[in-house]
Design a protein around this motif. Structure first.
Motif, PDB file in Angstrom:
ATOM      1  N   GLY A  18       0.822  -1.216   0.000  1.00 58.43           N
ATOM      2  CA  GLY A  18       0.000   0.000   0.000  1.00 58.43           C
ATOM      3  C   GLY A  18       0.847   1.253   0.000  1.00 58.43           C
ATOM      4  N   LEU A  19       1.961   1.159  -0.575  1.00 58.93           N
ATOM      5  CA  LEU A  19       2.860   2.310  -0.641  1.00 58.93           C
ATOM      6  C   LEU A  19       3.252   2.575  -2.104  1.00 58.93           C
ATOM      7  N   LYS A  20       3.645   3.751  -2.308  1.00 59.14           N
ATOM      8  CA  LYS A  20       4.252   4.049  -3.618  1.00 59.14           C
ATOM      9  C   LYS A  20       5.419   5.004  -3.431  1.00 59.14           C
ATOM     10  N   LEU A  21       6.277   5.028  -4.413  1.00 56.38           N
ATOM     11  CA  LEU A  21       7.549   5.742  -4.270  1.00 56.38           C
ATOM     12  C   LEU A  21       7.561   6.957  -5.185  1.00 56.38           C
ATOM     13  N   CYS A  22       7.983   8.043  -4.629  1.00 57.62           N
ATOM     14  CA  CYS A  22       8.224   9.225  -5.501  1.00 57.62           C
ATOM     15  C   CYS A  22       9.540   8.990  -6.231  1.00 57.62           C
ATOM     16  N   LEU A  23       9.443   8.959  -7.528  1.00 55.46           N
ATOM     17  CA  LEU A  23      10.643   8.649  -8.310  1.00 55.46           C
ATOM     18  C   LEU A  23      11.611   9.835  -8.386  1.00 55.46           C
ATOM     19  N   ASP A  24      11.080  10.985  -7.943  1.00 56.25           N
ATOM     20  CA  ASP A  24      11.962  12.144  -8.024  1.00 56.25           C
ATOM     21  C   ASP A  24      12.828  12.259  -6.767  1.00 56.25           C
ATOM     22  N   CYS A  25      12.180  12.157  -5.595  1.00 57.54           N
ATOM     23  CA  CYS A  25      12.981  12.325  -4.375  1.00 57.54           C
ATOM     24  C   CYS A  25      13.066  11.045  -3.567  1.00 57.54           C
ATOM     25  N   HIS A  26      12.482  10.001  -4.152  1.00 60.51           N
ATOM     26  CA  HIS A  26      12.564   8.678  -3.550  1.00 60.51           C
ATOM     27  C   HIS A  26      11.918   8.624  -2.176  1.00 60.51           C
ATOM     28  N   LYS A  27      10.944   9.475  -1.905  1.00 59.57           N
ATOM     29  CA  LYS A  27      10.175   9.364  -0.643  1.00 59.57           C
ATOM     30  C   LYS A  27       9.109   8.298  -0.806  1.00 59.57           C
ATOM     31  N   VAL A  28       8.942   7.568   0.227  1.00 54.92           N
ATOM     32  CA  VAL A  28       7.884   6.553   0.203  1.00 54.92           C
ATOM     33  C   VAL A  28       6.602   7.214   0.683  1.00 54.92           C
ATOM     34  N   CYS A  29       5.595   7.093  -0.193  1.00 56.03           N
ATOM     35  CA  CYS A  29       4.337   7.773   0.119  1.00 56.03           C
ATOM     36  C   CYS A  29       3.221   6.751   0.301  1.00 56.03           C
ATOM     37  N   ALA A  30       2.187   7.207   0.881  1.00 55.66           N
ATOM     38  CA  ALA A  30       1.014   6.343   1.008  1.00 55.66           C
ATOM     39  C   ALA A  30       0.404   6.125  -0.362  1.00 55.66           C
ATOM     40  N   GLU A  31      -0.399   5.071  -0.431  1.00 57.04           N
ATOM     41  CA  GLU A  31      -0.914   4.675  -1.751  1.00 57.04           C
ATOM     42  C   GLU A  31      -1.859   5.704  -2.340  1.00 57.04           C
ATOM     43  N   GLN A  32      -2.573   6.404  -1.407  1.00 53.29           N
ATOM     44  CA  GLN A  32      -3.550   7.356  -1.923  1.00 53.29           C
ATOM     45  C   GLN A  32      -2.909   8.671  -2.333  1.00 53.29           C
ATOM     46  N   THR A  33      -1.723   8.845  -1.965  1.00 52.00           N
ATOM     47  CA  THR A  33      -1.088  10.139  -2.201  1.00 52.00           C
ATOM     48  C   THR A  33      -1.012  10.436  -3.707  1.00 52.00           C
ATOM     49  N   ALA A  41       6.194  16.313  -6.548  1.00 47.82           N
ATOM     50  CA  ALA A  41       6.057  15.665  -7.842  1.00 47.82           C
ATOM     51  C   ALA A  41       4.881  14.693  -7.808  1.00 47.82           C
ATOM     52  N   ARG A  42       4.362  14.441  -9.009  1.00 50.95           N
ATOM     53  CA  ARG A  42       3.252  13.516  -9.079  1.00 50.95           C
ATOM     54  C   ARG A  42       3.757  12.103  -8.757  1.00 50.95           C
ATOM     55  N   VAL A  43       3.032  11.450  -7.941  1.00 46.05           N
ATOM     56  CA  VAL A  43       3.461  10.107  -7.507  1.00 46.05           C
ATOM     57  C   VAL A  43       2.530   9.080  -8.125  1.00 46.05           C
ATOM     58  N   HIS A  44       3.176   8.082  -8.794  1.00 46.59           N
ATOM     59  CA  HIS A  44       2.391   7.018  -9.417  1.00 46.59           C
ATOM     60  C   HIS A  44       2.742   5.704  -8.782  1.00 46.59           C
ATOM     61  N   GLN A  45       1.800   4.839  -8.822  1.00 53.95           N
ATOM     62  CA  GLN A  45       2.104   3.460  -8.455  1.00 53.95           C
ATOM     63  C   GLN A  45       3.064   2.884  -9.467  1.00 53.95           C
ATOM     64  N   ARG A  46       2.645   3.001 -10.682  1.00 58.33           N
ATOM     65  CA  ARG A  46       3.511   2.660 -11.823  1.00 58.33           C
ATOM     66  C   ARG A  46       3.362   3.750 -12.872  1.00 58.33           C
ATOM     67  N   ARG A  47       4.411   4.071 -13.604  1.00 59.94           N
ATOM     68  CA  ARG A  47       4.335   5.140 -14.614  1.00 59.94           C
ATOM     69  C   ARG A  47       3.406   4.705 -15.736  1.00 59.94           C
ATOM     70  N   GLN A  48       2.498   5.548 -16.093  1.00 62.17           N
ATOM     71  CA  GLN A  48       1.573   5.179 -17.157  1.00 62.17           C
ATOM     72  C   GLN A  48       2.289   5.211 -18.497  1.00 62.17           C
ATOM     73  N   ASN A  49       1.948   4.293 -19.316  1.00 60.33           N
ATOM     74  CA  ASN A  49       2.478   4.228 -20.688  1.00 60.33           C
ATOM     75  C   ASN A  49       4.007   4.205 -20.734  1.00 60.33           C
ATOM     76  N   SER A  50       4.597   3.846 -19.695  1.00 64.81           N
ATOM     77  CA  SER A  50       6.056   3.879 -19.628  1.00 64.81           C
ATOM     78  C   SER A  50       6.681   3.057 -20.749  1.00 64.81           C
ATOM     79  N   ILE A  51       6.157   1.876 -20.930  1.00 63.83           N
ATOM     80  CA  ILE A  51       6.735   0.983 -21.943  1.00 63.83           C
ATOM     81  C   ILE A  51       6.621   1.599 -23.337  1.00 63.83           C
ATOM     82  N   ALA A  52       5.430   2.087 -23.615  1.00 64.59           N
ATOM     83  CA  ALA A  52       5.207   2.632 -24.967  1.00 64.59           C
ATOM     84  C   ALA A  52       6.114   3.831 -25.242  1.00 64.59           C
TER      85      ALA A  52
END
Lengths: 211, 774
Positions: A18-33, A41-52
């Motif tokens: 239930g956590l997600k990571l800010c990829l910019d400052c590497h802070k661990v945030c709550a899932e709802q954040t 910075a915008r925090v994602h569970q996973r980056r959208q469309n990252s692969i594409a």
């Protein structure tokens, strides 16, 4: 497979926790954040469309790699006599002048590294698509690619320095060629491709494989 | 971004997993487009690979040496290899694709290397940039990929776009390859090569004019050798010319297009021009040939041709005619004088001469002899171009165009008049003799009266020769006449215009040139006299009346039909009145005889003609007279009394015998004639006027000739004669018994053979002074 310890099985996903990571400052945030409370910075569970996006940028870089190597990077004119130099002709000239180490350096930095970056990106993307066992190695590859990206601008840096400094009129001038733009584009697009790649996907891939 | 997800359905949020086509995919598309474009571009611009065979590969570097067209790189050496036979170098060139149409068998390649010579440094740019291969495209040939390079650069004109010309010179002089070509001392081109002409007669110098100066060369442009130092001119006019120090050393060619001919078209590629030896030669343009007779010593080249003192041309060279009959002078005439080279132009040599008219052509002593030319305005207007003329050895008559009055004089002989002789009016020179020529019946002299004095001549003018010294005279005196000293030595013509109001004369009017002023001024009446014989006659024989000259003979002619002599006589100005009906003319000749000597003065002064005008003043005019060869018998010698004696025999009576009265001569026998019928003799006598009263109708005449000798026995011999002269020549005596009325003229008496004795005793007191007082 065998090299990794068995406790790898105890890995817990951020999403599982239930956590997600800010990829910019590497802070661990709550899932709802939505936004990182520290850096905003915008925090994602996973980056959208990252692969594409990574694919697109990698492909772009690969395409641009062709003119970057075939077209002249710069023209060094001495007494009005100038011959446009491609990367490779420059390397050959350095070799002809006996400066093999520098030639190797230039060759590595300008030809090999971008090529390896591209190949690495492609490898990572393929790995995400087709999950394999040793995904943690890909993690290392990713770090290398990101790290080396900042040094890929060496050529462009030198060219821009030369163009700026060597303007002696008819005695000698250095002008950037269209290959330089292509090369710069290759560097930028590979860096963007690396940035757009969400390394967490490797974990997901590893998870999928495990399952 | 997925467009579809941005429009959620209001009913339920059904997130569709559709084709996740992101905008980011535009990037590779753009990149692909760029790459495709670049690839296409590089392929389309890829060079054309050709092979060129060079004799040697000196200075050619692989990948470095460029192929240049007009200084722009259009190719590059990509490979060098020895040919298979090791005699040449095969160079592989990658040419700009744009050259594809120009790579034909007519295109040329050659290696440009730096060259340093006296003529200058060429290919200096190659010192820095290295040698390069020059390329001269030619689209007209057949396309090919293998070439053979020229061993040396082609002539400049062929390399570039300029103008290539051939200059034909007689000798190379100091010209060499690369010698500059100057226009107004600005270098506009150079000599690219030279060679003997095909016929080995000339040197053909190829010059190249830079493209931007090509318009300066026109078809009439003159080229001359500007090399070295040129000294020209004469003592009075020395010119030193050189173009520049460079041309001094390496020679050069100058060109100039005369301003007055700028409308000539521009020269074409390969035109041939003469290369003149120097500026002067080049400057004068139109070639003219002048034929001079052999005896004209032209002497030197560069003889100037002057027209009224202006230089219009130059003799360039002189050559003997093929048949050695004369000299042909090749002249060049300034183009601005071309209008003078027309039919009618005359050329003559002016050389110094010292003559009676002074020193002429003195300037030629310093400036050299020159050729004068002249042409009349009429000929200029007619403008019949001519390029070959006949030169004269000396100055011809002034051309009809010369200002002044041109007159023709006809004379029997030149009589001292020569070219340049003065024409005098009141002993002042107002003109000169221009020329003289023989005609069928004498001499034609052309004179020119100066414009300022031409009004002095009109139709009444009379011209006469004042040449030399005229000596007139005889026993009665001399007269010496001369014009001026000048005319005396050099000859001269004088004229006079008695009637100033007479009509003006035009150019070319003819006049008669009289031998002397007298002849010129004889304005009297012309008459014809007919003689039986011309013995003792000559032109100029005088006609006298009472010893005064009233006229003279001007011409003697034989009338073939009639067989007599016809003389034209001119009567003096105021003597026309003698030419009337009734006038009689006769010859007066010297007479020598035992008893009769007369007219002795005619021995010295020549015979003359005596005239006795008719007594009637109202008689009709007459112009044709017969001249008696002797004094008419029936005419009084003076104004005496004319009488006739009738005798049976003439006896010793002769013409001129005296008539005695008391042994004093009072008259003469003027003639005698056989009477008709011839029964007796008529003797004409003339009694002097003052003794007129001695003769009356009763007078008795007898023959007093001979000696009357009377013998008497006691008286002895008595000899009586009128006079010794009468004894010798005979004579007639008369006696008159008493005073009486004088007889009329022509009274006839009978002459007795012998006087009766009483006649000798008659002694009437006749007053003769009284008679004289009448």
């Amino acid at each position: 497979m065998k090299t990794y310890p068995a406790d790898a099985q105890h890995w817990i996903n951020g999403s599982d926790a239930g956590l997600k990571l800010c990829l910019d400052c590497h802070k661990v945030c709550a899932e709802q954040t939505e936004r990182c409370p520290r850096c905003g910075a915008r925090v994602h569970q996973r980056r959208q469309n990252s692969i594409a996006r990574s694919w697109a940028l990698t492909l772009t870089a690969a395409l641009l790699y062709i003119p970057a190597n075939l077209l002249p990077m710069m023209t060094v004119s001495k007494f009005e006599e100038g011959q446009p130099q491609t990367i490779f002709s420059g390397v050959i000239e350095l070799v002809n002048h006996g400066m093999v180490p520098i030639a190797l350096l230039v060759f590595t930095a300008s030809v090999v590294v971008p090529l390896l970056k591209l190949l690495g990106m492609v490898w990572l993307l393929i790995c995400v698509r087709f999950p394999g066992a040793a995904m943690h190695r890909q993690q290392t590859l990713y770090r290398v690619i990101v790290w080396i990206g900042r040094w890929s601008m060496l050529d462009i840096f030198i060219i821009s320095l030369l163009v700026g400094l060597v303007q002696f009129g008819q005695l000698g001038t250095v002008t950037a060629g269209i290959g330089a733009y292509a090369f710069a584009s290759v560097v930028v697009t590979t860096m963007l491709a690396a940035m757009q790649f969400d390394p967490r996907l490797l974990w997901d891939a590893a998870e999928v494989k495990k399952l | 971004m997925n467009q579809n997800t941005s429009a959620p359905e209001p009913a339920r949020a059904n997130i569709k997993k559709r084709g996740n086509l992101s905008l980011v995919w535009l990037l590779p598309v753009v990149a692909l487009l760029i790459v495709v474009w670049l690839v296409w571009k590089s392929i389309s611009e890829a060079g054309i690979v050709i092979d060129v065979e060079f004799q040697n590969g000196r200075g050619i570097k692989q990948g470095k040496t460029e192929v240049r067209l007009n200084g722009i790189a259009v190719g590059r050496v990509t490979g060098i290899a020895m040919s298979d036979d090791l005699k040449s170098v095969d160079v592989t060139l990658e040419m700009d694709r744009r050259m594809s149409t120009s790579l034909t068998d007519k295109s040329r390649f050659w290696l440009v290397r730096p060259q340093v010579s006296v003529a200058g440094i060429s290919g200096l740019d190659t010192l820095v940039s290295g040698n390069y291969i020059a390329f001269q495209p030619d689209d007209t040939g057949i396309k090919r990929k293998k070439f053979i390079a020229l061993p040396s650069p082609p002539p400049l004109g062929e390399q570039e776009d300029g103008l290539s010309l051939t200059l034909r010179a007689k000798e190379l002089s100091s010209i060499q390859n690369g010698s500059p070509v100057y226009y107004r001392r600005l270098k506009i081109g150079e000599v690219s090569s030279y060679d003997l002409s095909v016929d080995d007669q000339y040197v053909d110098v190829e010059v190249f004019i830079q493209p931007r100066f090509a318009h300066l060369v026109r078809r009439n442009t003159r080229f001359w050798n500007a090399g070295g130092v040129e000294l020209s001119g004469s003592l009075t006019n020395l010119k030193v010319r050189t173009q520049s120090i460079v041309s001094l050393v390496q020679g050069g060619v100058s060109l100039y297009t005369p301003d007055w001919e700028q409308e000539f078209p521009e020269a074409y590629q390969g035109d041939v021009f003469p290369l003149y030896r120097d500026y002067d030669e080049a400057e004068a343009g139109i070639a003219v040939e002048i034929d001079f007779p052999l005896d004209v010593a032209l002497g030197q080249e560069k003889t100037r041709i002057l027209f009224h003192g202006m230089e219009v041309g130059l003799i360039r060279d002189i050559e003997l005619k093929d048949d050695y009959s004369g000299i042909t002078a090749n002249a060049v005439i300034r183009p601005d004088a071309v209008n003078l080279m027309v039919k009618g132009a005359r050329f003559w040599l002016v050389k110094p001469s010292i003559g009676l008219q002074g020193i002429s052509g003195l300037e030629t002593l310093l400036g050299g002899r020159y050729i004068n030319m002249d042409v009349s305005n009429k000929d200029i207007k007619a403008a019949v171009p001519k390029r070959r003329f006949n030169g004269l050895a000396s100055q011809p008559a002034a051309s009809p165009s010369a200002p002044g009055l041109h007159l023709k004089l006809r004379a029997d002989s030149l009589a001292g008049v020569s070219h340049g002789s003065p024409v005098l009016f009141r002993k002042m020179q107002v003109g000169s003799v221009q020329s003289h020529e023989l005609t069928d019946d004498g001499v034609l002299i052309k004179i020119l009266v100066d414009p300022a004095y031409q009004h002095l001549v009109n139709h009444s003018s009379r011209f006469w020769n004042v040449s030399g010294i005229t000596l007139h005279g005889g026993l009665q005196g001399f007269s010496i006449k001369a014009g001026t000293l000048n005319s005396m030595l050099a000859g001269g013509i004088a004229f006079d215009t008695p009637d100033r109001t007479s009509g003006k004369v035009k150019n070319g009017t003819g006049f008669t040139l009289y031998d002397s002023t007298e002849k010129a001024h004889q304005f009297g009446q012309k008459i014809s006299l007919i003689f039986e014989t011309a013995e003792g006659l000559q032109v100029g024989t005088k006609i006298k009346y009472k010893g005064l000259v009233v006229g003279h003979l001007t011409d003697l002619k034989l009338d073939k039909q009639e067989g007599h002599i016809v003389a034209d006589a001119l009567l003096g100005k105021s003597s026309g009145w003698v030419a009337h009906e009734g006038s009689r003319f006769w010859m007066v000749r010297p007479r020598l005889g035992l008893a009769n000597t007369a007219n002795l003065e005619t021995l010295v002064t020549g015979q003359y003609i005596e005239v006795l005008p008719g007594s009637r003043q109202d008689a009709a005019a007459k112009t044709r007279f017969s001249v008696e060869m002797a004094v008419p018998d029936d005419l009084p010698v003076n104004n005496g009394l004319r009488l006739q004696l009738v005798s049976s025999q003439l006896g010793s009576v002769r013409r001129g015998n005296p008539i005695y009265y008391r042994e004093i001569p009072v008259g003469t026998v003027t003639g005698y004639r056989l009477a008709d019928p011839a029964s007796h003799v008529l003797i004409f006598i003339n009694i002097e006027e003052r003794y007129r009263s001695l003769v009356t109708s009763k007078s008795r005449f007898w023959n007093a000739s001979g000696i009357d000798v009377k013998f008497g026995l006691f008286s002895g011999a008595k000899i009586r004669t009128e006079s010794l002269e009468a004894l010798l020549a005979g004579g007639i005596a008369f006696a008159t018994p008493e005073p009486g009325e004088p007889v009329a003229a022509g009274h006839q008496f009978t002459m007795a053979e012998e006087p009766e004795s009483q006649w000798l005793r008659w002694a009437p007191a006749i007053s003769i002074s009284q008679e004289m007082s009448h």
